[in-house]
Design an enzyme around this catalytic site. Structure first.
Site, short mmCIF file in Angstrom:
data_model
loop_
_atom_site.label_atom_id
_atom_site.label_comp_id
_atom_site.label_asym_id
_atom_site.label_seq_id
_atom_site.Cartn_x
_atom_site.Cartn_y
_atom_site.Cartn_z
N GLU A 105 0.84 -1.21 0.00
CA GLU A 105 0.00 0.00 0.00
C GLU A 105 0.87 1.25 0.00
O GLU A 105 0.57 2.24 -0.70
CB GLU A 105 -0.91 0.02 1.24
CG GLU A 105 -1.87 -1.17 1.35
CD GLU A 105 -1.29 -2.29 2.19
OE1 GLU A 105 -0.09 -2.60 2.03
OE2 GLU A 105 -2.04 -2.87 3.00
N LEU B 92 21.46 -25.46 -6.79
CA LEU B 92 20.11 -25.04 -6.42
C LEU B 92 19.89 -23.56 -6.69
O LEU B 92 19.09 -22.91 -6.03
CB LEU B 92 19.79 -25.35 -4.95
CG LEU B 92 19.89 -26.81 -4.52
CD1 LEU B 92 19.46 -26.96 -3.06
CD2 LEU B 92 19.04 -27.70 -5.41
#
Lengths: 316, 316
Positions: free
Chosen positions: A46, A199
């Site tokens: 927001e 990874l």
């Protein structure tokens, strides 16, 4: 709301311990501000959208995927206060914030200031989009995705452990995209020793989103890796709301046995292996127990392979 | 031609050693005759359609899925002669008959009588529809369908052999429909002893289409069952052009190892079993060998389960 949810997805895997919220401000039919919670969890969606809108926020409608927070923190003001101060006229919201510091308090502050509040729009999608935050709030642990790359007959590797490659490049690229949406990835010691996996996220532009690496092992520690001794210890992983389990058959079975898998990503190659390494026992006594646990949520072709996404059906 | 192929499907599994042909006669835009090869292989599709059309066949176009036969047999006249005698004006045909007794001779007879012949229409679909006959002509053995009912992790049964039920009632009903399209079904001795399967067609109206039962076993004989000792012996099964293999993991692996599976019916349930009975070794040395063998030809939902149909990619 769909646009706000899509914005929120941009933060997924990087906002823990805060939720990956999205926010769109609309005035007179035009978008005047867009925001999503930033890496590390601040600023909130927001605040970003309001800063973009400036004076244009006055009289606007805010579409927010989660109830605006009601608590002032040392890291920033309460979003409900920001919306009031900016003169927003209406707030459309997908989900009530389960965090006890807000939990309806955000809506109350908005309404006390004369702002119209419409909750519940897109609630189901928002639950999916912020599954990590919600799981941490509800059960105090990360939301867990188990990724498996399988042949038609369920083999994850040949009998000798070789698994390069079951699936094709499109499926592997999709795995890398999924990695970028998780704070951490976990493998077992077997995978670590056999593959020494990086990874990381090998997709152009997303390299900085490579997640933390976690080892499931009784010990010893390995440099560059965090370590937990058992699946049940995932709750201890700090600021991890989305955990992706990429280990071999034993690691997968350990998480399934503990019923700690919420989301199942099955990459299926159109091959038969025969006699390969398949999923070991997960504590099932009868086939009737196996049914009704997994609901198909998505499916798609990825090159020659198929992706099927299943979600664990749990009573709320 | 699509209508003719659909008619031909009605005979599938019951016309061996003859092909399951379909025939539609059209005159002035109206269908005047329909036929398909009858159980046991006679009468042929063209003879049935011509009998239905009677005088209306004069000047009609015949759509036939296979080249009309050119050889007179003790069981009936040559269809190419019948079409000439009936005054058919044009023959549209999907496939040339590989049977050396016809092999272009049917087309030649029609053309010699002034009938226009258009071959090759719907050839690909016709090859699928008459796969059993074509396999018998080309390799001297039945076309083999392997049916597997699997969990997501490839289990065909629990570790102790229990397999009731992996899949749901819709998938099992579909299996019964598939049975009706095969002359014979084969299982191994393990399945016979564990389940004593009836292997019949339990669908209203299709009960008479229950196929013959074949046992894969070195011996001894079992009443009510034909027996072969090895997958390679399927060629000896008399008047079987479509064989469905429904055995357990060992039987499935034996056929796959011998590369004698042409069509793979995978019924997949949305369950994880773990430690169940999966496909044993099929002679694969490297994952690279596994790729490029199976092409997805159909997929559908059956209740909670999925059916995936794969066809073996072979060089013609």
């Amino acid at each position: 709301m769909a646009a706000a949810l899509a914005l929120g997805e941009r933060g997924r895997g990087r906002t823990a311990p805060n939720p990956n919220v999205g926010c769109v401000l609309v005035r007179d039919g035009r978008v005047v501000g867009r925001g999503w919670t930033q890496p590390g969890g601040r600023p909130h969606a927001e605040a970003v959208a309001l800063a973009e809108a400036g004076e244009a926020a006055r009289g606007a409608t805010a579409y927010v995927t989660l109830e605006p927070c009601a608590h002032v923190s040392p890291r920033g003001p309460a979003c409900s206060d920001l919306l009031v101060a900016a003169g927003v006229a209406r707030v459309v919201c997908a989900l009530r914030d389960p965090d006890p510091r807000t939990a309806g308090g955000g809506f109350a502050r908005l309404q006390a200031a004369g702002i119209s509040v419409a909750p519940g729009c897109g609630e189901k999608q928002a639950r999916q989009a912020m599954a990590g935050f919600l799981m941490r709030q509800r059960l105090g642990r990360p939301h867990v995705t188990l990724k498996l790359a399988l042949s038609l007959d369920g083999a994850m590797a040949l009998a000798d452990g070789r698994s390069r490659w079951i699936t094709g490049p499109e499926a592997r690229a999709h795995t890398h995209l999924e990695r970028s949406r998780h704070e951490a990835i976990l493998v077992g010691r077997g995978t670590l020793e056999a593959d020494a996996p990086a990874l990381d996220v090998r997709l152009a532009g997303l390299e900085p989103r490579s997640p933390r690496r976690v080892l499931l092992s009784a010990g010893p520690d390995v440099p560059g890796w965090e370590r937990i001794a058992a699946p049940g210890d995932i709750a201890e992983l700090h600021n991890v709301d989305h955990l992706m389990v990429e280990g071999g058959p034993a690691t997968a079975a350990a998480f399934l046995h503990a019923d700690l898998v919420d989301r199942l990503l099955l990459y299926r190659a159109p091959i038969l292996v025969g006699g390969g390494r398949t999923l070991p026992a997960i504590g099932l006594d009868d086939l009737s127990e196996a049914h009704g646990r997994w609901r198909l949520a998505d499916e798609r072709r990825l090159g020659n392979d198929h992706l099927h996404l299943y979600l664990r059906e749990r009573k709320e």
